[in-house]
Motif scaffolding. Structure first.
Motif, PDB file in Angstrom:
ATOM      1  N   MET A 154       0.829  -1.209   0.000  1.00 63.49           N
ATOM      2  CA  MET A 154       0.000   0.000   0.000  1.00 63.49           C
ATOM      3  C   MET A 154       0.863   1.259   0.000  1.00 63.49           C
ATOM      4  O   MET A 154       0.594   2.214  -0.745  1.00 63.49           O
ATOM      5  CB  MET A 154      -0.916   0.002   1.217  1.00 63.49           C
ATOM      6  CG  MET A 154      -2.129  -0.885   1.100  1.00 63.49           C
ATOM      7  SD  MET A 154      -3.172  -0.716   2.581  1.00 63.49           S
ATOM      8  CE  MET A 154      -4.696  -1.460   1.999  1.00 63.49           C
ATOM      9  N   ILE A 212      -7.898   5.005   2.853  1.00 64.84           N
ATOM     10  CA  ILE A 212      -7.495   3.609   3.009  1.00 64.84           C
ATOM     11  C   ILE A 212      -8.585   2.858   3.753  1.00 64.84           C
ATOM     12  O   ILE A 212      -8.981   3.270   4.852  1.00 64.84           O
ATOM     13  CB  ILE A 212      -6.162   3.498   3.794  1.00 64.84           C
ATOM     14  CG1 ILE A 212      -5.086   4.386   3.165  1.00 64.84           C
ATOM     15  CG2 ILE A 212      -5.711   2.038   3.869  1.00 64.84           C
ATOM     16  CD1 ILE A 212      -4.714   4.045   1.752  1.00 64.84           C
ATOM     17  N   ASP A 255      -9.272  -0.545   5.553  1.00 66.33           N
ATOM     18  CA  ASP A 255      -8.610  -1.732   6.108  1.00 66.33           C
ATOM     19  C   ASP A 255      -9.430  -2.243   7.292  1.00 66.33           C
ATOM     20  O   ASP A 255      -8.900  -2.517   8.360  1.00 66.33           O
ATOM     21  CB  ASP A 255      -7.186  -1.361   6.533  1.00 66.33           C
ATOM     22  CG  ASP A 255      -6.353  -2.581   6.896  1.00 66.33           C
ATOM     23  OD1 ASP A 255      -6.717  -3.703   6.479  1.00 66.33           O
ATOM     24  OD2 ASP A 255      -5.343  -2.413   7.607  1.00 66.33           O
ATOM     25  N   ILE A 312      -7.708   2.960  -1.603  1.00 66.74           N
ATOM     26  CA  ILE A 312      -7.028   1.667  -1.578  1.00 66.74           C
ATOM     27  C   ILE A 312      -7.704   0.811  -0.525  1.00 66.74           C
ATOM     28  O   ILE A 312      -7.890   1.240   0.615  1.00 66.74           O
ATOM     29  CB  ILE A 312      -5.526   1.816  -1.258  1.00 66.74           C
ATOM     30  CG1 ILE A 312      -4.855   2.781  -2.241  1.00 66.74           C
ATOM     31  CG2 ILE A 312      -4.830   0.453  -1.304  1.00 66.74           C
ATOM     32  CD1 ILE A 312      -3.393   3.051  -1.942  1.00 66.74           C
ATOM     33  N   ASN A 326      -7.898  -3.064   1.430  1.00 69.11           N
ATOM     34  CA  ASN A 326      -7.331  -4.369   1.754  1.00 69.11           C
ATOM     35  C   ASN A 326      -8.495  -5.318   2.000  1.00 69.11           C
ATOM     36  O   ASN A 326      -9.285  -5.111   2.920  1.00 69.11           O
ATOM     37  CB  ASN A 326      -6.452  -4.276   3.005  1.00 69.11           C
ATOM     38  CG  ASN A 326      -5.896  -5.628   3.427  1.00 69.11           C
ATOM     39  OD1 ASN A 326      -5.554  -6.447   2.597  1.00 69.11           O
ATOM     40  ND2 ASN A 326      -5.812  -5.849   4.729  1.00 69.11           N
ATOM     41  N   ILE A 329      -5.364  -6.385  -2.651  1.00 68.47           N
ATOM     42  CA  ILE A 329      -5.363  -4.932  -2.599  1.00 68.47           C
ATOM     43  C   ILE A 329      -6.076  -4.438  -3.848  1.00 68.47           C
ATOM     44  O   ILE A 329      -5.704  -4.789  -4.967  1.00 68.47           O
ATOM     45  CB  ILE A 329      -3.937  -4.358  -2.527  1.00 68.47           C
ATOM     46  CG1 ILE A 329      -3.264  -4.744  -1.209  1.00 68.47           C
ATOM     47  CG2 ILE A 329      -3.958  -2.835  -2.679  1.00 68.47           C
ATOM     48  CD1 ILE A 329      -1.811  -4.331  -1.118  1.00 68.47           C
TER      49      ILE A 329
END
Length: 245
Positions: free
Chosen positions: A59, A137, A139, A170, A172, A214
């Motif tokens: 990342m 992000i 996650d 992004i 995960n 990802i």
């Protein structure tokens, strides 16, 4: 393995333990684990600044490669604070649903980065001004994987609104090797909101293993250098359905 802490919070079964071997690597590691033996974070006790897990390293490469001057980041899902710690010289906001996870990151993993906002990450992100972030992000994990509220078309539309014109999201996520229907759906839904998308996965030995994936969405072409992707390789998910709230 030496267990340091074990408890069931409102969100997760939480375990912190020390081990001399992690994913085949020998050393001294401290690990935060959620339900179903899902490792959510790990530090090398001999070299705490090193990012142990592959996905945050990949990342970070994507972030630095695609916008070397990025400054503002919103992170949903704190874990032990690996990314916020690395990004401590940037403007970072962190959202974490489970207050106990945030406390464990400080007590057992020495986290002292940006303050962690406790609450639903989607609701907290919705409160942010439009056009604010270079990167968002995602996650976040529950016992069943990535929460649905972070994978829908309306969520990605909201994310796009919170990013600046050159910003990117992004994610995960986890899925079965090969063609995973949910990963396909998340990626197809992401494609509905962003002009450019790419997907990466850690290789597996068998088709029924769970892969770390990802996914990235942006309004500009996405670049990467494979040697800096910490073992992740590009993968093109099959077309899936659109996820609606």
């Amino acid at each position: 393995m030496r267990v340091l802490y074990r408890n069931k919070s409102e969100q997760h079964e939480l375990t912190v333990y020390d081990t001399n071997r992690l994913y085949g690597e020998k050393g001294r590691f401290r690990v935060l684990e959620f339900s179903n033996a899902a490792v959510q974070g790990a530090i090398d006790l001999d070299t705490p600044a090193r990012m142990v897990l592959e996905y945050p390293r990949a990342m970070v490469h994507l972030m630095e490669r695609n916008n070397s001057e990025f400054d503002s980041v919103f992170v949903v899902g704190h874990g032990i604070g690996t990314l916020p710690t690395y990004l401590s010289d940037r403007q970072v906001k962190v959202a974490e649903l489970d207050e106990e996870v945030a406390e464990l990151s400080q007590t057992f993993f020495g986290y002292n980065g940006s303050p962690v906002l406790i609450g639903d990450g989607r609701e907290l992100l919705e409160q942010e001004p439009a056009g604010t972030y270079d990167y968002i992000i995602i996650d976040a994990f529950s016992a069943t994987g990535t929460p649905e509220q972070f994978t829908s078309s309306s969520f990605f539309a909201m994310v796009k609104d919170k990013l600046d014109s050159d910003g990117s999201v992004i994610l995960n996520v986890f899925g079965r090797a090969g063609s995973d229907p949910l990963v396909n759906a998340i990626y197809t839904t992401l494609q509905g909101q962003f002009a450019h998308t790419r997907a990466f996965a850690l290789p597996t030995e068998t088709a029924d293993e769970v892969q770390n994936r990802i996914l990235m969405g942006s309004n500009h072409p996405i670049e990467f250098q494979i040697r800096h992707m910490a073992g992740f390789v590009e993968q093109e998910p099959e077309e899936g359905y659109i996820i609606m709230d």
